[in-house]
Write a protein that holds these residues in place. Structure first.
Motif, mmCIF file in Angstrom:
data_model
loop_
_atom_site.group_PDB
_atom_site.id
_atom_site.type_symbol
_atom_site.label_atom_id
_atom_site.label_comp_id
_atom_site.label_asym_id
_atom_site.label_seq_id
_atom_site.Cartn_x
_atom_site.Cartn_y
_atom_site.Cartn_z
ATOM 1 N N LYS A 13 20.065 9.904 -7.267
ATOM 2 C CA LYS A 13 20.700 10.316 -8.164
ATOM 3 C C LYS A 13 20.183 10.807 -9.678
ATOM 4 O O LYS A 13 20.166 11.534 -10.387
ATOM 5 N N GLU A 14 19.132 9.636 -9.750
ATOM 6 C CA GLU A 14 18.465 9.793 -11.191
ATOM 7 C C GLU A 14 17.079 9.971 -11.101
ATOM 8 O O GLU A 14 16.314 10.255 -12.058
ATOM 9 N N GLY A 15 16.423 9.623 -10.025
ATOM 10 C CA GLY A 15 14.944 9.718 -9.880
ATOM 11 C C GLY A 15 14.535 10.967 -8.905
ATOM 12 O O GLY A 15 15.244 11.320 -8.170
ATOM 13 N N LYS A 16 13.095 11.334 -9.053
ATOM 14 C CA LYS A 16 12.912 12.385 -8.327
ATOM 15 C C LYS A 16 12.065 11.875 -7.238
ATOM 16 O O LYS A 16 11.849 12.457 -6.171
ATOM 17 N N TYR A 17 11.231 10.877 -7.369
ATOM 18 C CA TYR A 17 10.582 10.191 -6.272
ATOM 19 C C TYR A 17 11.043 8.921 -5.712
ATOM 20 O O TYR A 17 10.987 7.945 -6.593
ATOM 21 N N VAL A 18 11.640 8.753 -4.528
ATOM 22 C CA VAL A 18 12.406 7.654 -4.097
ATOM 23 C C VAL A 18 11.575 7.155 -2.621
ATOM 24 O O VAL A 18 11.752 5.889 -2.427
ATOM 25 N N GLN A 19 10.784 7.883 -2.044
ATOM 26 C CA GLN A 19 10.136 7.528 -0.647
ATOM 27 C C GLN A 19 9.125 6.408 -1.071
ATOM 28 O O GLN A 19 8.162 6.423 -1.999
ATOM 29 N N GLY A 20 9.097 5.648 -0.060
ATOM 30 C CA GLY A 20 7.996 4.681 -0.005
ATOM 31 C C GLY A 20 6.719 5.049 -0.046
ATOM 32 O O GLY A 20 5.855 4.422 -0.667
ATOM 33 N N SER A 21 6.371 5.978 0.692
ATOM 34 C CA SER A 21 5.017 6.567 0.477
ATOM 35 C C SER A 21 4.615 7.028 -0.819
ATOM 36 O O SER A 21 3.453 6.934 -1.229
ATOM 37 N N ARG A 22 5.703 7.724 -1.635
ATOM 38 C CA ARG A 22 5.221 8.347 -2.835
ATOM 39 C C ARG A 22 4.920 7.171 -3.720
ATOM 40 O O ARG A 22 4.092 7.198 -4.858
ATOM 41 N N ILE A 23 5.663 5.907 -3.843
ATOM 42 C CA ILE A 23 5.504 4.937 -4.577
ATOM 43 C C ILE A 23 4.367 3.957 -4.158
ATOM 44 O O ILE A 23 3.653 3.842 -5.190
ATOM 45 N N LEU A 24 4.088 4.082 -2.881
ATOM 46 C CA LEU A 24 2.688 3.251 -2.536
ATOM 47 C C LEU A 24 1.502 4.330 -3.030
ATOM 48 O O LEU A 24 0.369 3.658 -3.657
ATOM 49 N N GLU A 25 1.529 5.582 -2.909
ATOM 50 C CA GLU A 25 0.507 6.582 -3.505
ATOM 51 C C GLU A 25 0.194 6.413 -5.096
ATOM 52 O O GLU A 25 -0.776 6.165 -5.469
ATOM 53 N N ARG A 26 1.323 6.355 -5.659
ATOM 54 C CA ARG A 26 1.420 5.986 -7.194
ATOM 55 C C ARG A 26 0.741 4.623 -7.733
ATOM 56 O O ARG A 26 -0.179 4.487 -8.543
ATOM 57 N N LEU A 27 1.020 3.686 -6.887
ATOM 58 C CA LEU A 27 0.445 2.286 -7.025
ATOM 59 C C LEU A 27 -1.002 2.300 -6.685
ATOM 60 O O LEU A 27 -1.745 1.623 -7.399
ATOM 61 N N GLU A 28 -1.398 2.972 -5.750
ATOM 62 C CA GLU A 28 -2.813 2.880 -5.433
ATOM 63 C C GLU A 28 -3.628 3.726 -6.298
ATOM 64 O O GLU A 28 -4.796 3.447 -6.772
ATOM 65 N N ARG A 29 -2.868 4.784 -6.744
ATOM 66 C CA ARG A 29 -3.814 5.531 -7.839
ATOM 67 C C ARG A 29 -3.596 4.511 -9.227
ATOM 68 O O ARG A 29 -4.950 4.712 -9.738
ATOM 69 N N GLU A 30 -2.909 3.809 -9.485
ATOM 70 C CA GLU A 30 -2.999 2.940 -10.823
ATOM 71 C C GLU A 30 -3.964 1.864 -10.408
ATOM 72 O O GLU A 30 -4.815 1.645 -11.327
ATOM 73 N N ALA A 31 -4.101 1.300 -9.292
ATOM 74 C CA ALA A 31 -5.392 0.402 -8.782
ATOM 75 C C ALA A 31 -6.485 0.946 -8.972
ATOM 76 O O ALA A 31 -7.496 0.204 -9.255
ATOM 77 N N LEU A 32 -6.648 2.360 -8.632
ATOM 78 C CA LEU A 32 -8.220 2.968 -8.883
ATOM 79 C C LEU A 32 -8.654 2.910 -10.545
ATOM 80 O O LEU A 32 -9.775 2.589 -10.655
ATOM 81 N N SER A 33 -7.499 2.803 -11.285
ATOM 82 C CA SER A 33 -8.307 2.745 -12.662
ATOM 83 C C SER A 33 -8.007 1.726 -13.316
ATOM 84 O O SER A 33 -8.508 1.437 -14.375
ATOM 85 N N ASN A 34 -7.384 0.662 -12.620
ATOM 86 C CA ASN A 34 -7.118 -0.684 -13.137
ATOM 87 C C ASN A 34 -7.526 -1.797 -12.211
ATOM 88 O O ASN A 34 -7.138 -2.176 -11.082
ATOM 89 N N VAL A 35 -8.862 -2.300 -12.359
ATOM 90 C CA VAL A 35 -9.580 -3.015 -11.777
ATOM 91 C C VAL A 35 -8.894 -4.415 -11.717
ATOM 92 O O VAL A 35 -9.173 -5.107 -10.486
ATOM 93 N N ALA A 36 -7.790 -4.851 -12.411
ATOM 94 C CA ALA A 36 -7.209 -6.228 -12.114
ATOM 95 C C ALA A 36 -6.127 -6.039 -11.385
ATOM 96 O O ALA A 36 -5.478 -7.055 -11.071
ATOM 97 N N LEU A 37 -5.822 -4.837 -10.806
ATOM 98 C CA LEU A 37 -4.664 -4.781 -9.828
ATOM 99 C C LEU A 37 -5.219 -4.662 -8.381
ATOM 100 O O LEU A 37 -6.168 -3.991 -8.104
ATOM 101 N N ARG A 38 -4.311 -5.128 -7.539
ATOM 102 C CA ARG A 38 -4.645 -5.282 -6.050
ATOM 103 C C ARG A 38 -3.450 -5.131 -5.331
ATOM 104 O O ARG A 38 -2.362 -5.766 -5.533
ATOM 105 N N ILE A 39 -3.207 -4.065 -4.577
ATOM 106 C CA ILE A 39 -1.945 -3.720 -3.889
ATOM 107 C C ILE A 39 -2.146 -3.777 -2.403
ATOM 108 O O ILE A 39 -3.194 -3.480 -1.592
ATOM 109 N N ASP A 40 -1.126 -4.510 -1.611
ATOM 110 C CA ASP A 40 -1.088 -4.961 -0.350
ATOM 111 C C ASP A 40 0.344 -4.571 0.163
ATOM 112 O O ASP A 40 1.389 -4.542 -0.638
ATOM 113 N N LYS A 41 0.325 -4.172 1.282
ATOM 114 C CA LYS A 41 1.590 -4.216 2.071
ATOM 115 C C LYS A 41 2.378 -5.291 2.283
ATOM 116 O O LYS A 41 1.402 -6.571 2.775
#
Length: 615
Positions: free
Chosen positions: A332-360
């Motif tokens: 109702k309030e957000g544009k991106y709600v799918q898990g795949s879009r959330i994962l893609e955004r987190l992985e993009r953040e991890a590319l430029s932030n070496v202190a982050l690690r993303i796991d399923k």
């Protein structure tokens, strides 16, 4: 201009200085850079220089802090000075480590009243481990409580404590007022410009060294992305000259060379980027059109590949679960709600932030984000929220390890509290209950004391708000990581339960007023609620199912007395940081572009009862 070094095979590029400005939060790094821009003539008279020009992000301007390291350039007496403005918060230590990999020296900026604080120690230790040259800058000497000479001695004590050699202990010291653009070699000098600082940078900081016979090679220290140019790699040229249309290769963590085509070479001119045809050793460049590249990779020539050491970043200490929202209000309030879009955004953040690690997540429910601290996580959440994402996050959890004997290890932090003497008892008692150990106690007989504790990181999750309450907003709290130690045992966490809505609807004043005696409310009249949503904090330890949508029953019978107007207690709007400190392990924070809600992981009352019985 080149100058021979002591190593006969190396020369220095004397036309460039690459430096980083490092300091604790709010000691004046970004304001100092503003003054350096003004006095170096990088902006014309017709151009307007915005305050804190290096804090380009909306979140940075709102909070008054630097979140990501920024590059810029000023020119002084014909020498190009590349300046990296680094974050001052320990949660963004990965940004600091990336910045230090591109520079040859650091300006250690310390507040003339507060002195060296925990983040000062953290970043200085990193700079010393890389053997960078240091200039000590005592800033804000115009403060009424300034104690510049005393603070300089404290910095020297810190250097000794960190094992600095004699050369570092004899580094130059400058006293400044960054806001007014004043720097002095001594407190009684009458200098009214930053010339002493700029001259010292050129004279004391070394130019980048390189082997003139070596081919081109560059270490990728940062990444950026443009909708027009694609992924961009940022790094310092360690040797050789790069020309447009050169054939290049990228060597990643696997050591396998991959062909690379660069579409554009850019360098910093002030805070803007300028396209150039070539880059020389020591230049900090931005290469556009580079795909499938990560921070720490080496870019070099295929004829003579040279692999540079990868950037070494401290391991994450905190993890948090991100999951797609299953709320009745999802979408109702957000544009991106799918898990795949959330994962893609987190992985993009991890590319430029070496202190982050993303796991399923091992149970398949969402994704585990590993980072440095809850504040870093809150910034990521707020950034994604503003981009239109809708998702849920769980309570921050510390990352445990085990030694070779199988014993559990946990991250420990050195906590420093600066409080008024009357609050020492309540603060000390609370921290000792959380398995903290007092390591130092300093009383300057000014009414305030400074106490240091060695304490588990898990004890500080959610404690900062309680600390401000206990000290009536007058306390200062800072911490830095000490590494891992043996698990210190369990301790009580949140002592209150939750007020949980038992149905979907709209909160009304009459229903909320009837619940205020039960605890602290999080909703106001008109807020939509649903079953399983947390609408308040219960006064007691147990959860309580309530109905905030209950309206007053109306009838045609006139009451004998006049109805009193309902006066509700004002609430403080939730922020990501505050929400993360409130929730328990079985609760989530629902994040949308317009709302921040608290909810139970299981929304149905019957399901929560079954889970409680199975514990």
């Amino acid at each position: 201009m080149e100058q021979k070094t002591t190593d006969s095979s190396l020369v220095k590029n004397e036309s460039i200085r690459n430096i980083a400005i490092i300091a604790h939060v709010d000691h004046g790094k970004t304001t100092l850079v503003d003054s350096m821009f003004k006095q170096s003539g990088m902006f014309g008279n017709h151009e307007e220089l915005t305050d804190r020009v290096m804090d380009s992000g909306d979140l940075e301007r709102e909070r008054g802090i630097t979140i990501s390291a920024k590059n810029c350039e000023v020119i002084w007496k014909g020498v190009r000075i590349n300046i990296l403005d680094t974050p001052g918060h320990a949660d963004f230590g990965g940004e600091v480590e990336r910045a230090l990999s591109m520079v040859d020296g650091v300006v250690l900026l310390v507040d003339a009243a507060e002195g060296p604080l925990p983040q000062t120690r953290f970043v200085l230790q990193k700079a010393l481990s890389m053997n960078h040259e240091i200039i000590i800058l005592i800033n804000k000497i115009d403060r009424q409580d300034s104690r510049a000479e005393e603070v300089y001695n404290e910095v020297l004590e810190l250097l000794i404590d960190l094992g600095a050699d004699d050369d570092h202990l004899e580094c130059p010291v400058i006293y400044s007022n960054g806001r007014d653009g004043i720097a002095k070699f001594a407190m009684d000098d009458d200098t009214m410009t930053l010339a002493p600082l700029m001259d010292t940078i050129i004279e004391h900081m070394p130019g980048p060294t390189y082997d003139p016979a070596a081919p081109f090679h560059l270490l990728v220290s940062d990444l950026d992305y443009s909708d027009y140019l694609g992924r961009m790699a940022i790094g310092k040229v360690h040797g050789g000259t790069l020309y447009m249309r050169d054939k290049l290769i990228c060597i990643g963590v696997d050591g396998v060379p991959r062909p690379l085509k660069v579409s554009k070479i850019q360098v910093y001119r002030g805070v803007k980027l300028e396209v150039v045809d070539q880059a020389e050793p020591g230049d900090i460049v931005i290469l556009s059109g580079v795909d499938n590249i990560t921070i720490g990779d080496t870019i070099c020539t295929p004829e003579a590949p040279i692999v540079l050491p990868r950037i070494d970043v401290d391991d994450p200490t905190v993890s948090m679960r991100f999951t797609p929202s299953n709320s009745p209000f999802v979408g109702k309030e957000g544009k991106y709600v799918q898990g795949s879009r959330i994962l893609e955004r987190l992985e993009r953040e991890a590319l430029s932030n070496v202190a982050l690690r993303i796991d399923k997540a091992s149970d398949g429910d969402g994704f585990i984000v590993n980072g440095r601290g809850e504040f870093q996580m809150a910034i990521i959440i707020e950034t994604m929220r503003r981009e239109g994402f809708e998702f849920c996050v769980g309570r921050p959890q510390v990352i445990f390890k085990h030694d070779k004997n199988g014993k559990k290890l946990e991250p420990i932090e050195n906590l420093i509290v600066d409080i008024e003497e009357e609050f020492s008892s309540i603060v000390t008692d609370t921290l000792l209950q959380k398995k903290g150990l007092m390591t130092n106690y300093i009383n300057h007989h000014t009414g305030r004391i400074q106490i240091e504790f060695s304490i588990p990181s898990r004890a500080l999750i959610g404690y900062r708000d309680q600390f401000l309450t206990d000290t009536k907003g007058t306390g200062i709290i800072n911490s830095y990581s000490l590494g891992y130690e043996h698990y210190r045992g369990d301790f009580p966490t949140r002592k209150t339960g939750s007020l949980v809505a038992d149905r979907q609807g709209t909160a009304v004043a009459y229903g909320i007023f009837g619940l205020e005696a039960r605890g602290k409310m999080f909703v106001v009249p008109g807020d939509p609620v649903y079953e399983g949503m947390i609408v308040g904090e219960h006064n007691r330890e147990n959860d309580l199912d309530v109905n905030p949508t209950r309206a007053k029953q109306l009838s045609n019978m006139r009451a004998s007395g006049k109805d009193n107007n309902i006066m509700l207690t004002p609430i403080t709007p939730l922020t990501p940081e505050a929400a993360l400190t409130i929730i328990r392990d079985d609760e989530l924070v629902e994040i949308t572009p317009k709302s921040i809600r608290l909810r139970k992981r299981s929304l149905q009352k019957l399901q929560r009862k079954i889970e409680r019985n199975n514990r």
